[in-house]
Design a protein around this motif. Structure first.
Motif, short mmCIF file in Angstrom:
data_model
loop_
_atom_site.label_atom_id
_atom_site.label_comp_id
_atom_site.label_asym_id
_atom_site.label_seq_id
_atom_site.Cartn_x
_atom_site.Cartn_y
_atom_site.Cartn_z
N GLY A 6 -5.83 1.55 -8.00
CA GLY A 6 -6.33 2.65 -7.16
C GLY A 6 -7.24 3.57 -7.93
N VAL A 7 -7.85 4.50 -7.23
CA VAL A 7 -8.74 5.44 -7.92
C VAL A 7 -7.89 6.45 -8.68
N THR A 8 -8.52 7.19 -9.54
CA THR A 8 -7.85 8.27 -10.27
C THR A 8 -7.26 9.26 -9.26
N ASN A 9 -6.06 9.74 -9.58
CA ASN A 9 -5.42 10.76 -8.75
C ASN A 9 -4.89 10.20 -7.43
N ALA A 10 -4.65 8.88 -7.41
CA ALA A 10 -4.17 8.27 -6.16
C ALA A 10 -2.65 8.11 -6.18
N GLY A 11 -2.04 8.30 -7.34
CA GLY A 11 -0.58 8.22 -7.42
C GLY A 11 -0.04 7.00 -8.13
N LYS A 12 -0.86 6.36 -8.98
CA LYS A 12 -0.42 5.14 -9.69
C LYS A 12 0.68 5.48 -10.69
N THR A 13 0.42 6.48 -11.53
CA THR A 13 1.40 6.84 -12.56
C THR A 13 2.68 7.39 -11.93
N PHE A 14 2.51 8.16 -10.87
CA PHE A 14 3.67 8.69 -10.15
C PHE A 14 4.55 7.52 -9.68
N THR A 15 3.90 6.50 -9.13
CA THR A 15 4.64 5.34 -8.61
C THR A 15 5.37 4.60 -9.72
N PRO A 39 7.80 11.54 -13.91
CA PRO A 39 8.87 12.27 -14.61
C PRO A 39 9.73 13.08 -13.63
N LYS A 40 9.11 13.44 -12.46
CA LYS A 40 9.86 14.27 -11.49
C LYS A 40 10.91 13.43 -10.79
N GLU A 41 10.46 12.55 -9.91
CA GLU A 41 11.38 11.62 -9.23
C GLU A 41 11.23 10.30 -9.95
N MET A 77 -13.98 12.93 -14.32
CA MET A 77 -13.10 12.71 -13.19
C MET A 77 -11.65 13.10 -13.49
N ASN A 78 -11.17 12.72 -14.67
CA ASN A 78 -9.77 12.98 -14.96
C ASN A 78 -9.50 12.85 -16.45
N HIS A 79 -8.30 13.26 -16.85
CA HIS A 79 -7.99 13.26 -18.28
C HIS A 79 -7.28 12.01 -18.77
N SER A 80 -6.58 11.31 -17.90
CA SER A 80 -5.79 10.18 -18.42
C SER A 80 -5.98 8.92 -17.60
N SER A 81 -7.14 8.80 -17.02
CA SER A 81 -7.32 7.67 -16.10
C SER A 81 -8.05 6.50 -16.73
N SER A 82 -8.36 6.63 -18.04
CA SER A 82 -9.25 5.63 -18.61
C SER A 82 -8.55 4.47 -19.33
N ALA A 101 -6.12 1.52 -15.15
CA ALA A 101 -7.00 2.69 -15.20
C ALA A 101 -7.59 2.94 -13.83
N GLY A 102 -8.05 4.15 -13.59
CA GLY A 102 -8.67 4.50 -12.31
C GLY A 102 -9.84 3.57 -11.99
N SER A 103 -9.95 3.18 -10.73
CA SER A 103 -10.92 2.14 -10.40
C SER A 103 -12.29 2.68 -10.02
N LEU A 136 0.85 -1.19 0.00
CA LEU A 136 0.00 0.00 0.00
C LEU A 136 0.88 1.24 0.00
N ARG A 137 0.54 2.18 -0.88
CA ARG A 137 1.25 3.45 -0.85
C ARG A 137 0.22 4.57 -0.66
N VAL A 138 0.44 5.35 0.38
CA VAL A 138 -0.48 6.46 0.67
C VAL A 138 0.21 7.75 0.22
N ARG A 139 -0.42 8.45 -0.69
CA ARG A 139 0.26 9.64 -1.20
C ARG A 139 0.00 10.85 -0.29
N PRO A 140 0.91 11.86 -0.30
CA PRO A 140 0.68 13.04 0.54
C PRO A 140 -0.44 13.92 -0.03
N PHE A 141 -0.98 14.77 0.83
CA PHE A 141 -1.99 15.73 0.37
C PHE A 141 -1.32 16.78 -0.49
N1 LIG Z 1 4.05 9.85 -3.44
C1 LIG Z 1 3.79 11.05 -3.98
N2 LIG Z 1 4.48 12.13 -3.60
C2 LIG Z 1 4.21 13.33 -4.14
N3 LIG Z 1 3.27 13.55 -5.06
C3 LIG Z 1 2.55 12.52 -5.50
C4 LIG Z 1 2.77 11.21 -4.98
N4 LIG Z 1 1.89 10.37 -5.57
C5 LIG Z 1 1.19 11.13 -6.43
N5 LIG Z 1 1.57 12.40 -6.39
C6 LIG Z 1 0.98 13.51 -7.17
O1 LIG Z 1 -0.42 13.33 -7.14
C7 LIG Z 1 -1.02 13.62 -8.41
C8 LIG Z 1 -1.79 12.39 -8.93
O2 LIG Z 1 -0.91 11.33 -9.15
P1 LIG Z 1 -1.00 10.39 -10.42
O3 LIG Z 1 -1.22 11.15 -11.67
O4 LIG Z 1 0.16 9.50 -10.38
O5 LIG Z 1 -2.36 9.62 -10.08
P2 LIG Z 1 -2.96 8.38 -10.87
O6 LIG Z 1 -3.54 7.48 -9.85
O7 LIG Z 1 -1.99 7.80 -11.79
O8 LIG Z 1 -4.11 9.05 -11.67
P3 LIG Z 1 -4.68 8.55 -13.10
O9 LIG Z 1 -5.55 7.35 -12.81
O10 LIG Z 1 -5.47 9.73 -13.54
O11 LIG Z 1 -3.55 8.24 -13.99
C9 LIG Z 1 0.12 14.01 -9.31
O12 LIG Z 1 0.19 15.39 -9.33
C10 LIG Z 1 1.36 13.42 -8.64
O13 LIG Z 1 2.50 14.19 -8.92
#
Ligand SMILES: Nc1ncnc2c1ncn2[C@@H]1O[C@H](COP(=O)(O)OP(=O)(O)OP(=O)(O)O)[C@@H](O)[C@H]1O
Length: 532
Positions: free
Chosen positions: A100-109, A113-115, A244-249, A277-279, A9-14
């Motif tokens: 995970g749901v859209t905007n939960a941090g899946k693509t970030f994980t 592109p940042k880290e 809900m979002n632009h790239s979650s589908s 995709a977002g759940s 489980l990964r909990v993303r920051p606010f």
């Molecule tokens: N661990 C983290 N630390 C800092 N920022 C994060 C982290 N996880 C996610 N974010 C930020 O939260 C936002 C949403 O993350 P992300 O796009 O990865 O969500 P997602 O679940 O992939 O959404 P989608 O289903 O739309 O692709 C982004 O702006 C991302 O940079």
């Protein structure tokens, strides 16, 4: 070796915006490295149900490991993927998918592109491992799902052209997405042109029950090339906007295949990273028309994934009844869940109060996944037995030795035809495509004709049955009419009988009265005279 599937489980920051919108309502409390508690916020559907006495407002979940908001990408990689990475380099297939749901941090994980996320780290570790032992040639290529194909001069030239279309320049990578139950290659160079429609690929079967897609496999030599490919593929991920979002589908899957060449033999092992995709479910997306179909398809593939995971938890080693075939996504993941690799799942959640109900849904899904027991073969590559095949698709090796006679008979004409039938049509030349279309048209006409005849037959049978029924009911009606008629006659006769009888009785009564009161005329006259 048996073990439960690793579910992290990964909990993303606010984000700042979320904090200012009062999204922080202590909904997610990490108790320790394996336990997390979810508290339903006021106004959530879960809390409303609780107030009506249904369900609970507090849920506890257990994970293989939990990573809080402060976890860095490097820490996550070290503690999740690293062990799978060494299995992969050891010859075992690996699959990592984020849920995970859209905007939960899946693509970030997966590929921030940042880290740098997991994907660039996996690529980097692989290059480090291979080091100087890298095969520089371009004459070997993945074939079907588990085979390796030796390319001739012209095919090598074609390979270079395909690669040059992306880079101006032995590991092979592919990048594809599943959208609306259609599979698209994200490394298809022609996609850059907006006028051209993307070719959708068929999910084929290699004859041994393994599903695969005929993708463009690009031979890469360094991390720079890999990043460019990733960038190129991401550009092709043109997600349609939903509310809900632009790239979650879309589900996007990046696969790396490592060919381990040793003299005349080649072993192939793959590492796939899937950003699902977002759940979120249909009602939340407030969509209709095409977007509703899109949401429905995402729901369906995730639903089937859920069904497979639930069935896997209950099935034990016999996986035959698991509905992998019901969606493209699960079809392609099947091998990983059936002992031909090791899957693991990273569940991504945000802590926002407004998406609490969806997050709870995700957590319940992962609780089931956590109970899936996997059978991990000791030596995965032996069971995969990759075949080295020539440019015509025929295997070149028998027991590690080239034997043209054995190879000739290995793939019979029938098998070749079967394989052709399963081939990806979009890659055939135009003349062949026309033949295929013509054949399909003939088959379609024959099928239509058969259906029409069947329909006529059925209609005739139905007509006969209805006529029979009509005739029977007509006969019944006639009999009833006759019966009614005869009763009416009988009734009339009886009535007449009674009428006559009454008439007769009245006549007789009148006659009796007349006789009783009769006085002879001479007596009457005498009496009258007396009175006078
Ligand atoms: N661990 C983290 N630390 C800092 N920022 C994060 C982290 N996880 C996610 N974010 C930020 O939260 C936002 C949403 O993350 P992300 O796009 O990865 O969500 P997602 O679940 O992939 O959404 P989608 O289903 O739309 O692709 C982004 O702006 C991302 O940079």
């Amino acid at each position: 070796e048996q073990q439960t599937m690793s579910v992290y489980l990964r909990v993303r920051p606010f984000s700042k915006e979320e904090l200012s919108n009062n999204e922080d309502q202590a909904c997610v409390v990490i108790e320790n490295s394996q336990t997390v508690t979810l508290n339903a916020p006021k106004g959530s559907a879960t809390m409303k149900s609780r107030e009506k006495g249904i369900g609970m407002s507090l849920h506890k979940f257990y994970f293989s490991q939990i990573f809080g908001p402060d976890t860095t990408q490097a820490e996550l990689f070290e503690n999740t993927v690293k062990s799978q990475m060494s299995d992969f380099l050891d010859g075992k297939n690996a699959l990592i998918f984020t849920y995970g749901v859209t905007n939960a941090g899946k693509t970030f994980t997966i590929q921030s592109p940042k880290e740098p996320g997991i994907l660039p780290r996996v690529l980097e570790s692989t290059f480090q491992y291979i080091g100087e032992h890298q095969y520089r040639g371009m004459d070997l290529k993945p074939y079907l799902r588990n085979g390796v194909q030796s390319l001739d001069f012209h095919q090598v030239k074609q390979e270079r052209i395909t690669k040059a279309a992306i880079f101006a320049s032995f590991k092979e990578v592919a990048f594809f997405e599943i959208y609306n139950e259609y599979v698209y290659d994200l490394l298809q160079p022609s996609l850059c042109s907006k006028s051209k429609k993307r070719a959708c690929l068929r999910v084929c079967d290699d004859g041994a029950g393994n599903a695969y897609v005929k993708l463009i496999w690009i031979n890469i030599h360094n991390l720079g090339e890999a990043s460019k490919l990733l960038h190129f593929g991401n550009k092709n991920r043109s997600a349609a906007a939903t509310k809900m979002n632009h790239s979650s589908s879309r589900h996007s899957i990046f696969t790396m295949k490592l060919l381990r060449i040793n003299g005349g033999t080649a072993e192939r092992v793959s590492f796939s990273l899937c950003d699902l995709a977002g759940s979120e479910r249909c009602n939340k997306t407030k969509t209709f028309g095409e977007r509703l179909k899109e949401a429905g398809n995402i729901n369906n593939s995730l639903l089937i994934l859920g069904k497979c995971i639930t069935a896997l938890r209950n099935s034990g080693p016999d996986t035959r009844s698991i509905p992998f075939r019901e969606s493209k996504l699960t079809k392609l993941f099947q091998a990983f869940f059936c002992g031909k690799g090791r899957p693991s799942m990273i569940v991504n959640i945000n802590q926002c109060a407004s998406t609490y109900d969806e997050t709870l849904h995700v957590m319940k899904f992962s609780a089931v996944a956590k109970q899936v027991v996997q059978v991990i073969p000791d030596k995965a590559l032996e069971s995969l037995a990759p075949r080295l095949v020539g440019h015509d698709g025929k295997p070149l090796l028998s027991n590690g030795v080239f034997d043209s006679n054995v190879l000739e008979s290995y793939l019979s004409e029938d098998e070749l035809l079967d394989e052709e039938e399963e081939a990806d049509m979009s890659l055939l030349p135009q003349s062949e495509l026309l033949n295929v279309v013509e054949n399909l048209r003939t088959k379609l006409l024959a099928e239509r004709r058969k259906n029409l005849l069947q329909e006529i037959e059925i209609r005739k049978e139905m007509g006969d049955a209805m006529l029979q029924q009509l005739m029977e009911s007509e006969e019944l009606r006639r009999q009833i009419e006759e019966l009614k008629e005869s009763y009416r006659d009988k009734l009339e006769n009886t009535f007449e009988m009674y009428k006559d009888a009454i008439k007769e009785h009245a006549y007789h009564s009148a006659m009796t009265n007349l006789e009783d009161n009769y006085v002879p005329l001479d007596e009457f006259t005498a009496e009258q005279e007396k009175v006078e």
